[in-house]
Design a protein around this motif. Structure first.
Motif, PDB file in Angstrom:
ATOM      1  N   ILE A   1       3.401  47.612  -8.857  1.00  8.86           N
ATOM      2  CA  ILE A   1       3.488  49.002  -8.342  1.00  8.86           C
ATOM      3  C   ILE A   1       4.727  49.909  -8.948  1.00  8.86           C
ATOM      4  CG2 ILE A   1       4.177  50.344  -6.447  1.00  8.86           C
ATOM      5  CD1 ILE A   1       2.734  48.090  -4.606  1.00  8.86           C
ATOM      6  N   ASN A   2       5.610  49.016  -9.310  1.00 15.02           N
ATOM      7  CA  ASN A   2       6.909  49.699  -9.833  1.00 15.02           C
ATOM      8  C   ASN A   2       6.695  50.064 -11.397  1.00 15.02           C
ATOM      9  OD1 ASN A   2      10.023  50.266  -9.868  1.00 15.02           O
ATOM     10  ND2 ASN A   2       9.694  48.909 -11.783  1.00 15.02           N
ATOM     11  N   HIS A   3       5.697  49.353 -12.172  1.00 13.24           N
ATOM     12  CA  HIS A   3       5.407  49.660 -13.417  1.00 13.24           C
ATOM     13  C   HIS A   3       4.632  50.867 -13.507  1.00 13.24           C
ATOM     14  CE1 HIS A   3       4.657  48.759 -17.512  1.00 13.24           C
ATOM     15  NE2 HIS A   3       3.197  48.917 -17.563  1.00 13.24           N
ATOM     16  N   VAL A   4       3.377  50.805 -12.747  1.00 14.44           N
ATOM     17  CA  VAL A   4       2.546  51.872 -12.886  1.00 14.44           C
ATOM     18  C   VAL A   4       2.913  53.310 -12.591  1.00 14.44           C
ATOM     19  CG1 VAL A   4       0.486  50.225 -13.129  1.00 14.44           C
ATOM     20  CG2 VAL A   4       0.957  51.319 -10.937  1.00 14.44           C
ATOM     21  N   LEU A   5       3.933  53.138 -11.646  1.00 15.26           N
ATOM     22  CA  LEU A   5       4.328  54.449 -10.939  1.00 15.26           C
ATOM     23  C   LEU A   5       5.641  54.921 -12.128  1.00 15.26           C
ATOM     24  CD1 LEU A   5       4.423  54.049  -6.987  1.00 15.26           C
ATOM     25  CD2 LEU A   5       2.756  55.138  -8.502  1.00 15.26           C
ATOM     26  N   GLU A   6       6.526  53.886 -12.492  1.00 18.51           N
ATOM     27  CA  GLU A   6       7.627  54.448 -13.101  1.00 18.51           C
ATOM     28  C   GLU A   6       6.990  54.911 -14.564  1.00 18.51           C
ATOM     29  OE1 GLU A   6      11.580  52.300 -14.966  1.00 18.51           O
ATOM     30  OE2 GLU A   6       9.745  50.966 -14.952  1.00 18.51           O
TER      31      GLU A   6
ATOM     32  N   ALA B   1      -0.584  55.276 -12.861  1.00 17.10           N
ATOM     33  CA  ALA B   1      -1.053  55.483 -11.652  1.00 17.10           C
ATOM     34  C   ALA B   1      -0.478  56.758 -10.885  1.00 17.10           C
ATOM     35  CB  ALA B   1      -1.101  54.427 -10.904  1.00 17.10           C
ATOM     36  N   ASP B   2      -1.387  57.404 -10.190  1.00 13.07           N
ATOM     37  CA  ASP B   2      -0.788  58.619  -9.678  1.00 13.07           C
ATOM     38  C   ASP B   2      -0.549  58.151  -8.115  1.00 13.07           C
ATOM     39  OD1 ASP B   2      -1.358  60.704 -11.661  1.00 13.07           O
ATOM     40  OD2 ASP B   2      -3.452  59.791 -11.365  1.00 13.07           O
ATOM     41  N   LYS B   3      -1.450  57.347  -7.563  1.00 10.33           N
ATOM     42  CA  LYS B   3      -1.307  56.800  -6.221  1.00 10.33           C
ATOM     43  C   LYS B   3      -1.485  55.295  -6.105  1.00 10.33           C
ATOM     44  CE  LYS B   3      -1.910  60.622  -3.092  1.00 10.33           C
ATOM     45  NZ  LYS B   3      -2.357  61.238  -2.154  1.00 10.33           N
ATOM     46  N   VAL B   4      -0.948  54.381  -5.551  1.00 10.18           N
ATOM     47  CA  VAL B   4      -1.048  53.003  -4.890  1.00 10.18           C
ATOM     48  C   VAL B   4      -1.511  53.035  -3.653  1.00 10.18           C
ATOM     49  CG1 VAL B   4      -0.207  50.671  -5.118  1.00 10.18           C
ATOM     50  CG2 VAL B   4       0.256  52.077  -6.955  1.00 10.18           C
TER      51      VAL B   4
END
Length: 404
Positions: free
Chosen positions: A211-216, A220-223
Protein backbone atom coordinates in the motif's frame (compact mmCIF):
# COMPACT_ATOMS: atom_id res chain seq x y z
CA UNK A 1 14.68 -8.56 -21.29
CA UNK A 2 17.21 -8.19 -18.47
CA UNK A 3 17.57 -11.97 -18.16
CA UNK A 4 18.02 -15.01 -20.39
CA UNK A 5 15.10 -17.16 -21.52
CA UNK A 6 14.97 -20.64 -23.05
CA UNK A 7 15.92 -19.16 -26.46
CA UNK A 8 19.31 -18.23 -25.01
CA UNK A 9 20.20 -21.78 -23.91
CA UNK A 10 21.71 -24.66 -25.85
CA UNK A 11 19.14 -27.30 -24.89
CA UNK A 12 19.40 -30.08 -27.49
CA UNK A 13 20.58 -33.31 -25.81
CA UNK A 14 21.78 -31.29 -22.79
CA UNK A 15 21.10 -32.00 -19.10
CA UNK A 16 19.00 -29.16 -17.70
CA UNK A 17 18.15 -28.68 -14.01
CA UNK A 18 14.76 -26.96 -13.65
CA UNK A 19 13.49 -25.45 -10.39
CA UNK A 20 9.69 -25.28 -10.31
CA UNK A 21 7.17 -24.42 -7.61
CA UNK A 22 4.53 -27.17 -7.50
CA UNK A 23 3.76 -26.70 -3.80
CA UNK A 24 0.10 -27.78 -3.75
CA UNK A 25 -2.81 -28.21 -1.32
CA UNK A 26 -2.81 -31.82 -0.08
CA UNK A 27 -5.61 -33.95 1.37
CA UNK A 28 -4.05 -34.83 4.73
CA UNK A 29 -6.02 -38.10 4.97
CA UNK A 30 -5.33 -39.51 1.51
CA UNK A 31 -2.24 -37.62 0.33
CA UNK A 32 -4.10 -36.65 -2.86
CA UNK A 33 -3.24 -33.35 -4.54
CA UNK A 34 -6.36 -31.17 -4.29
CA UNK A 35 -5.35 -28.49 -6.81
CA UNK A 36 -2.81 -29.07 -9.59
CA UNK A 37 -2.80 -25.47 -10.90
CA UNK A 38 0.90 -24.93 -10.23
CA UNK A 39 1.83 -28.20 -11.94
CA UNK A 40 -0.19 -27.11 -14.96
CA UNK A 41 1.50 -23.69 -14.98
CA UNK A 42 5.04 -25.13 -15.25
CA UNK A 43 4.02 -27.68 -17.90
CA UNK A 44 4.87 -25.34 -20.79
CA UNK A 45 8.55 -25.20 -19.80
CA UNK A 46 8.84 -28.94 -19.11
CA UNK A 47 7.08 -29.88 -22.36
CA UNK A 48 9.33 -27.57 -24.38
CA UNK A 49 12.48 -29.01 -22.82
CA UNK A 50 11.34 -32.57 -23.48
CA UNK A 51 10.39 -31.77 -27.08
CA UNK A 52 13.83 -30.26 -27.62
CA UNK A 53 15.39 -33.51 -26.34
CA UNK A 54 16.75 -32.09 -23.11
CA UNK A 55 17.47 -34.46 -20.25
CA UNK A 56 15.37 -32.65 -17.66
CA UNK A 57 16.01 -32.84 -13.90
CA UNK A 58 13.24 -31.22 -11.85
CA UNK A 59 13.73 -29.83 -8.34
CA UNK A 60 10.71 -28.75 -6.27
CA UNK A 61 9.39 -28.57 -2.72
CA UNK A 62 6.16 -29.42 -0.90
CA UNK A 63 5.17 -27.89 2.43
CA UNK A 64 7.48 -27.01 5.30
CA UNK A 65 9.15 -29.20 7.94
CA UNK A 66 6.59 -30.05 10.61
CA UNK A 67 3.60 -29.19 8.43
CA UNK A 68 0.84 -31.69 7.68
CA UNK A 69 1.44 -31.23 3.94
CA UNK A 70 5.19 -31.91 4.21
CA UNK A 71 5.42 -34.99 2.06
CA UNK A 72 7.24 -36.71 -0.80
CA UNK A 73 6.80 -35.70 -4.43
CA UNK A 74 5.76 -39.15 -5.69
CA UNK A 75 2.13 -38.06 -6.22
CA UNK A 76 3.35 -34.89 -7.92
CA UNK A 77 5.27 -36.99 -10.46
CA UNK A 78 2.13 -39.02 -11.20
CA UNK A 79 0.06 -35.86 -11.64
CA UNK A 80 2.80 -34.26 -13.75
CA UNK A 81 2.88 -37.31 -16.04
CA UNK A 82 -0.87 -36.99 -16.71
CA UNK A 83 -0.72 -33.24 -17.35
CA UNK A 84 2.33 -33.42 -19.65
CA UNK A 85 1.27 -36.69 -21.26
CA UNK A 86 4.92 -37.67 -20.82
CA UNK A 87 6.22 -40.26 -18.35
CA UNK A 88 7.83 -38.35 -15.48
CA UNK A 89 10.14 -40.50 -13.38
CA UNK A 90 10.55 -39.90 -9.65
CA UNK A 91 13.30 -40.82 -7.21
CA UNK A 92 13.20 -40.43 -3.43
CA UNK A 93 16.65 -38.87 -3.38
CA UNK A 94 17.90 -35.36 -4.13
CA UNK A 95 21.68 -35.36 -4.54
CA UNK A 96 22.83 -38.74 -3.18
CA UNK A 97 24.49 -41.50 -5.25
CA UNK A 98 21.13 -42.92 -6.40
CA UNK A 99 19.92 -39.54 -7.72
CA UNK A 100 23.23 -38.78 -9.40
CA UNK A 101 23.26 -42.16 -11.13
CA UNK A 102 19.72 -41.67 -12.44
CA UNK A 103 20.63 -38.21 -13.73
CA UNK A 104 23.71 -39.58 -15.51
CA UNK A 105 21.58 -42.28 -17.18
CA UNK A 106 18.84 -39.94 -18.46
CA UNK A 107 18.05 -40.17 -22.16
CA UNK A 108 17.13 -37.17 -24.36
CA UNK A 109 13.48 -36.22 -23.76
CA UNK A 110 13.39 -37.85 -20.29
CA UNK A 111 12.09 -35.98 -17.23
CA UNK A 112 13.15 -36.92 -13.68
CA UNK A 113 11.56 -35.37 -10.58
CA UNK A 114 13.85 -35.44 -7.54
CA UNK A 115 12.72 -35.69 -3.92
CA UNK A 116 11.22 -32.77 -1.96
CA UNK A 117 14.12 -30.30 -1.66
CA UNK A 118 12.96 -29.26 1.81
CA UNK A 119 13.62 -32.76 3.18
CA UNK A 120 17.24 -31.55 3.31
CA UNK A 121 18.23 -29.02 5.98
CA UNK A 122 20.30 -26.87 3.60
CA UNK A 123 17.19 -25.86 1.65
CA UNK A 124 15.64 -24.11 4.66
CA UNK A 125 18.47 -21.56 4.88
CA UNK A 126 18.06 -18.13 3.28
CA UNK A 127 21.52 -16.87 2.31
CA UNK A 128 23.19 -15.02 -0.60
CA UNK A 129 23.64 -16.95 -3.85
CA UNK A 130 27.41 -17.15 -3.39
CA UNK A 131 26.91 -18.99 -0.09
CA UNK A 132 24.22 -21.27 -1.51
CA UNK A 133 26.57 -22.30 -4.32
CA UNK A 134 28.76 -23.96 -1.65
CA UNK A 135 25.99 -26.29 -0.42
CA UNK A 136 26.12 -30.04 -1.00
CA UNK A 137 23.05 -29.84 -3.24
CA UNK A 138 24.63 -27.39 -5.68
CA UNK A 139 28.14 -28.88 -5.55
CA UNK A 140 26.90 -32.45 -6.15
CA UNK A 141 24.43 -31.69 -8.96
CA UNK A 142 26.16 -28.89 -10.89
CA UNK A 143 28.82 -31.14 -12.50
CA UNK A 144 26.04 -33.32 -13.95
CA UNK A 145 24.21 -30.44 -15.67
CA UNK A 146 24.79 -28.11 -18.62
CA UNK A 147 22.39 -25.35 -17.55
CA UNK A 148 19.82 -24.27 -14.95
CA UNK A 149 16.28 -23.02 -15.62
CA UNK A 150 14.31 -21.27 -12.89
CA UNK A 151 10.54 -21.40 -13.37
CA UNK A 152 9.56 -21.03 -9.68
CA UNK A 153 8.08 -17.52 -9.57
CA UNK A 154 5.97 -18.32 -6.49
CA UNK A 155 9.23 -18.88 -4.57
CA UNK A 156 11.15 -16.00 -6.18
CA UNK A 157 11.24 -14.06 -2.90
CA UNK A 158 13.32 -16.83 -1.28
CA UNK A 159 17.11 -17.17 -1.43
CA UNK A 160 17.56 -20.92 -0.96
CA UNK A 161 20.14 -23.25 -2.56
CA UNK A 162 17.88 -24.78 -5.21
CA UNK A 163 16.58 -21.33 -6.16
CA UNK A 164 19.74 -19.21 -6.42
CA UNK A 165 22.80 -21.43 -5.85
CA UNK A 166 22.99 -22.82 -9.40
CA UNK A 167 23.16 -19.25 -10.72
CA UNK A 168 26.80 -19.17 -9.66
CA UNK A 169 27.79 -22.53 -11.15
CA UNK A 170 25.78 -22.91 -14.38
CA UNK A 171 24.38 -20.90 -17.32
CA UNK A 172 20.91 -19.74 -16.24
CA UNK A 173 17.60 -18.84 -17.89
CA UNK A 174 14.04 -18.10 -16.84
CA UNK A 175 11.41 -20.68 -17.68
CA UNK A 176 8.26 -19.76 -19.59
CA UNK A 177 6.16 -19.23 -16.44
CA UNK A 178 8.79 -17.02 -14.81
CA UNK A 179 9.11 -15.03 -18.04
CA UNK A 180 5.33 -14.53 -18.28
CA UNK A 181 4.89 -13.61 -14.60
CA UNK A 182 7.53 -10.89 -14.77
CA UNK A 183 6.23 -9.52 -18.08
CA UNK A 184 2.59 -9.37 -16.95
CA UNK A 185 3.27 -8.02 -13.46
CA UNK A 186 5.45 -5.28 -14.94
CA UNK A 187 2.27 -4.01 -16.64
CA UNK A 188 0.69 -3.59 -13.22
CA UNK A 189 3.69 -1.50 -12.10
CA UNK A 190 3.15 0.95 -15.01
CA UNK A 191 -0.64 0.91 -15.22
CA UNK A 192 -3.32 2.75 -17.12
CA UNK A 193 -5.30 4.97 -14.74
CA UNK A 194 -7.51 4.88 -12.78
CA UNK A 195 -5.65 2.02 -11.13
CA UNK A 196 -6.95 0.28 -8.01
CA UNK A 197 -5.40 -2.34 -5.75
CA UNK A 198 -7.69 -4.66 -3.76
CA UNK A 199 -5.87 -6.23 -0.82
CA UNK A 200 -7.17 -8.83 1.61
CA UNK A 201 -5.95 -12.03 3.17
CA UNK A 202 -3.74 -12.39 6.20
CA UNK A 203 -0.32 -11.14 4.98
CA UNK A 204 -0.79 -7.81 6.72
CA UNK A 205 2.86 -6.71 6.87
CA UNK A 206 3.48 -7.39 3.17
CA UNK A 207 0.19 -5.74 2.20
CA UNK A 208 0.93 -2.57 4.19
CA UNK A 209 4.33 -2.33 2.48
CA UNK A 210 2.59 -2.67 -0.88
CA UNK A 211 0.00 0.00 0.00
CA UNK A 212 2.76 2.43 0.95
CA UNK A 213 4.71 1.71 -2.24
CA UNK A 214 1.85 1.99 -4.76
CA UNK A 215 0.47 5.17 -3.22
CA UNK A 216 3.85 6.84 -2.68
CA UNK A 217 4.90 6.10 -6.27
CA UNK A 218 1.42 7.06 -7.58
CA UNK A 219 1.04 3.62 -9.14
CA UNK A 220 -2.41 3.18 -7.59
CA UNK A 221 -5.12 5.81 -7.31
CA UNK A 222 -7.00 3.90 -4.61
CA UNK A 223 -6.51 0.83 -2.43
CA UNK A 224 -9.55 -1.20 -1.32
CA UNK A 225 -9.06 -3.42 1.72
CA UNK A 226 -10.64 -6.44 3.38
CA UNK A 227 -9.72 -9.57 5.28
CA UNK A 228 -7.25 -9.17 8.12
CA UNK A 229 -5.60 -6.28 6.24
CA UNK A 230 -8.83 -4.28 6.44
CA UNK A 231 -9.35 -5.15 10.10
CA UNK A 232 -5.86 -4.03 11.13
CA UNK A 233 -6.35 -0.72 9.29
CA UNK A 234 -9.73 -0.24 10.97
CA UNK A 235 -8.05 -0.82 14.33
CA UNK A 236 -5.58 1.88 13.26
CA UNK A 237 -8.49 4.36 13.18
CA UNK A 238 -9.29 3.50 16.82
CA UNK A 239 -12.36 1.46 15.81
CA UNK A 240 -13.02 -1.19 18.48
CA UNK A 241 -13.55 -4.41 16.51
CA UNK A 242 -14.38 -6.41 19.62
CA UNK A 243 -12.42 -8.92 21.69
CA UNK A 244 -12.60 -11.94 19.30
CA UNK A 245 -11.21 -9.91 16.40
CA UNK A 246 -8.46 -8.19 18.37
CA UNK A 247 -7.43 -11.62 19.69
CA UNK A 248 -7.01 -12.89 16.12
CA UNK A 249 -4.84 -9.86 15.26
CA UNK A 250 -2.68 -10.50 18.36
CA UNK A 251 -2.39 -14.25 17.67
CA UNK A 252 -1.18 -13.57 14.13
CA UNK A 253 1.46 -11.18 15.51
CA UNK A 254 0.02 -8.11 13.78
CA UNK A 255 -0.73 -5.85 16.74
CA UNK A 256 2.47 -3.91 15.95
CA UNK A 257 1.12 -3.23 12.44
CA UNK A 258 -1.68 -1.07 13.90
CA UNK A 259 0.81 1.77 14.50
CA UNK A 260 2.10 1.38 10.96
CA UNK A 261 -1.48 1.55 9.73
CA UNK A 262 -1.96 4.85 11.57
CA UNK A 263 0.98 6.35 9.69
CA UNK A 264 -0.32 5.08 6.34
CA UNK A 265 -3.82 6.44 6.94
CA UNK A 266 -2.41 9.77 8.12
CA UNK A 267 -0.47 10.09 4.85
CA UNK A 268 -2.89 8.51 2.36
CA UNK A 269 -6.22 8.23 4.19
CA UNK A 270 -8.37 9.57 1.37
CA UNK A 271 -6.96 6.94 -1.02
CA UNK A 272 -7.43 3.90 1.24
CA UNK A 273 -10.93 2.45 1.44
CA UNK A 274 -11.82 0.46 4.55
CA UNK A 275 -14.78 -1.89 5.08
CA UNK A 276 -17.89 -0.04 6.27
CA UNK A 277 -19.91 -3.11 7.21
CA UNK A 278 -19.18 -6.76 7.90
CA UNK A 279 -20.45 -10.30 8.06
CA UNK A 280 -19.87 -11.98 11.41
CA UNK A 281 -20.22 -15.59 12.52
CA UNK A 282 -22.79 -15.81 15.31
CA UNK A 283 -22.67 -18.47 18.01
CA UNK A 284 -25.13 -20.61 15.97
CA UNK A 285 -22.52 -20.54 13.12
CA UNK A 286 -24.83 -18.44 10.95
CA UNK A 287 -23.73 -15.27 9.14
CA UNK A 288 -25.10 -11.85 10.05
CA UNK A 289 -24.47 -8.53 8.31
CA UNK A 290 -23.57 -5.77 10.80
CA UNK A 291 -22.76 -2.07 10.36
CA UNK A 292 -20.01 0.08 11.89
CA UNK A 293 -22.52 1.17 14.53
CA UNK A 294 -22.80 -2.47 15.69
CA UNK A 295 -19.11 -2.59 16.66
CA UNK A 296 -17.47 -3.75 18.88
CA UNK A 297 -18.59 -7.24 17.88
CA UNK A 298 -18.82 -10.21 20.21
CA UNK A 299 -18.41 -12.44 17.15
CA UNK A 300 -15.54 -12.91 14.67
CA UNK A 301 -15.67 -10.73 11.54
CA UNK A 302 -15.34 -13.16 8.63
CA UNK A 303 -16.30 -11.11 5.57
CA UNK A 304 -16.96 -7.65 4.20
CA UNK A 305 -20.63 -6.61 4.23
CA UNK A 306 -23.14 -5.71 1.51
CA UNK A 307 -22.56 -1.91 1.60
CA UNK A 308 -18.78 -2.41 1.31
CA UNK A 309 -19.26 -4.73 -1.67
CA UNK A 310 -21.47 -2.10 -3.33
CA UNK A 311 -18.93 0.69 -2.72
CA UNK A 312 -16.02 -1.42 -3.99
CA UNK A 313 -17.90 -2.46 -7.14
CA UNK A 314 -18.33 1.24 -8.05
CA UNK A 315 -14.53 1.69 -7.93
CA UNK A 316 -13.97 -1.48 -9.96
CA UNK A 317 -16.32 -0.26 -12.68
CA UNK A 318 -14.31 2.97 -13.12
CA UNK A 319 -10.86 1.33 -13.10
CA UNK A 320 -8.63 0.67 -16.11
CA UNK A 321 -6.13 -1.43 -14.11
CA UNK A 322 -7.03 -3.72 -11.20
CA UNK A 323 -4.62 -5.69 -9.03
CA UNK A 324 -6.09 -7.96 -6.34
CA UNK A 325 -4.26 -10.14 -3.82
CA UNK A 326 -5.81 -12.17 -1.01
CA UNK A 327 -9.48 -12.95 -0.22
CA UNK A 328 -11.71 -10.37 1.47
CA UNK A 329 -13.08 -12.87 3.98
CA UNK A 330 -12.92 -16.46 5.20
CA UNK A 331 -14.14 -17.70 1.81
CA UNK A 332 -13.50 -21.36 2.72
CA UNK A 333 -16.72 -21.10 4.76
CA UNK A 334 -19.51 -20.78 2.20
CA UNK A 335 -21.47 -18.34 4.39
CA UNK A 336 -18.51 -15.93 4.24
CA UNK A 337 -17.51 -16.30 0.59
CA UNK A 338 -20.05 -13.69 -0.57
CA UNK A 339 -17.78 -10.63 -0.40
CA UNK A 340 -14.80 -12.28 -2.11
CA UNK A 341 -16.95 -13.91 -4.79
CA UNK A 342 -18.91 -10.75 -5.67
CA UNK A 343 -15.75 -8.67 -5.92
CA UNK A 344 -14.05 -11.35 -8.05
CA UNK A 345 -17.03 -11.44 -10.43
CA UNK A 346 -16.93 -7.65 -10.71
CA UNK A 347 -13.21 -7.84 -11.53
CA UNK A 348 -13.81 -10.57 -14.13
CA UNK A 349 -16.60 -8.55 -15.79
CA UNK A 350 -14.65 -5.28 -15.90
CA UNK A 351 -12.96 -3.91 -19.03
CA UNK A 352 -9.74 -3.24 -17.10
CA UNK A 353 -6.39 -5.03 -17.27
CA UNK A 354 -6.78 -7.37 -14.30
CA UNK A 355 -4.28 -9.30 -12.20
CA UNK A 356 -5.02 -11.53 -9.24
CA UNK A 357 -2.55 -13.31 -6.96
CA UNK A 358 -2.37 -15.31 -3.76
CA UNK A 359 -3.33 -18.97 -3.54
CA UNK A 360 -6.61 -18.41 -1.72
CA UNK A 361 -7.91 -15.71 -4.07
CA UNK A 362 -6.93 -17.76 -7.12
CA UNK A 363 -8.69 -20.80 -5.61
CA UNK A 364 -11.84 -18.70 -5.11
CA UNK A 365 -11.68 -17.56 -8.75
CA UNK A 366 -11.28 -21.17 -9.88
CA UNK A 367 -14.29 -22.20 -7.77
CA UNK A 368 -16.36 -19.69 -9.72
CA UNK A 369 -14.83 -20.73 -13.05
CA UNK A 370 -13.80 -17.16 -13.92
CA UNK A 371 -10.01 -17.40 -14.20
CA UNK A 372 -10.26 -17.24 -18.02
CA UNK A 373 -11.78 -13.76 -17.68
CA UNK A 374 -8.79 -12.45 -15.67
CA UNK A 375 -5.95 -10.91 -17.71
CA UNK A 376 -3.24 -12.48 -15.52
CA UNK A 377 -3.56 -15.06 -12.75
CA UNK A 378 -0.31 -15.09 -10.78
CA UNK A 379 1.04 -18.24 -9.13
CA UNK A 380 2.68 -16.10 -6.46
CA UNK A 381 1.28 -14.88 -3.16
CA UNK A 382 4.17 -13.39 -1.18
CA UNK A 383 6.32 -13.21 -4.32
CA UNK A 384 3.61 -11.27 -6.15
CA UNK A 385 3.16 -8.83 -3.24
CA UNK A 386 6.90 -8.29 -2.88
CA UNK A 387 7.43 -7.85 -6.63
CA UNK A 388 4.66 -5.24 -6.89
CA UNK A 389 6.08 -3.52 -3.79
CA UNK A 390 9.25 -2.82 -5.75
CA UNK A 391 11.36 -5.15 -3.61
CA UNK A 392 14.29 -6.99 -5.17
CA UNK A 393 13.44 -10.70 -5.36
CA UNK A 394 16.51 -12.94 -4.95
CA UNK A 395 15.60 -15.25 -7.84
CA UNK A 396 15.02 -12.40 -10.27
CA UNK A 397 18.23 -10.69 -9.16
CA UNK A 398 20.05 -14.02 -9.74
CA UNK A 399 18.61 -14.24 -13.27
CA UNK A 400 19.74 -10.67 -14.04
CA UNK A 401 23.24 -11.22 -12.63
CA UNK A 402 23.65 -14.41 -14.61
CA UNK A 403 22.62 -12.64 -17.84
CA UNK A 404 25.38 -10.04 -17.29
Amino acid sequence: MEFNTLEDLDIQNKTIIVRVDINSPIDIETGEILDDARIQKCSETLTELSEKNAKTVVIAHQGRPGGEDFTTLERHAEKMSKILDIEVDYIDDLFGPAARKRISNLKPGNILLLENARFYSEEILNRPAEEQAKTHLVKKLSPLADAFVNDAFAAAHRSQPSLVGFGITLPVAAGRLMEKEIKELEKAKEPNHPCIYILGGAKVDDSLSLINHVLEKKIADKVLTGGLVGQVLLASTSVDLGKPNMEIIKEKGYKKEIKRGEELLSEYGEKIMLPQDFRVEKSDKKAKNISMEDLPSDYPVYDIGDKTVKDYKKEIKKAKTIVANGPLGVFEKSAFAKGTNKILRAIANSNAFTTIGGGHLVAAAKDQDITEKISHVSTGGGACLNFLSGEKLPVIEMLKESAK
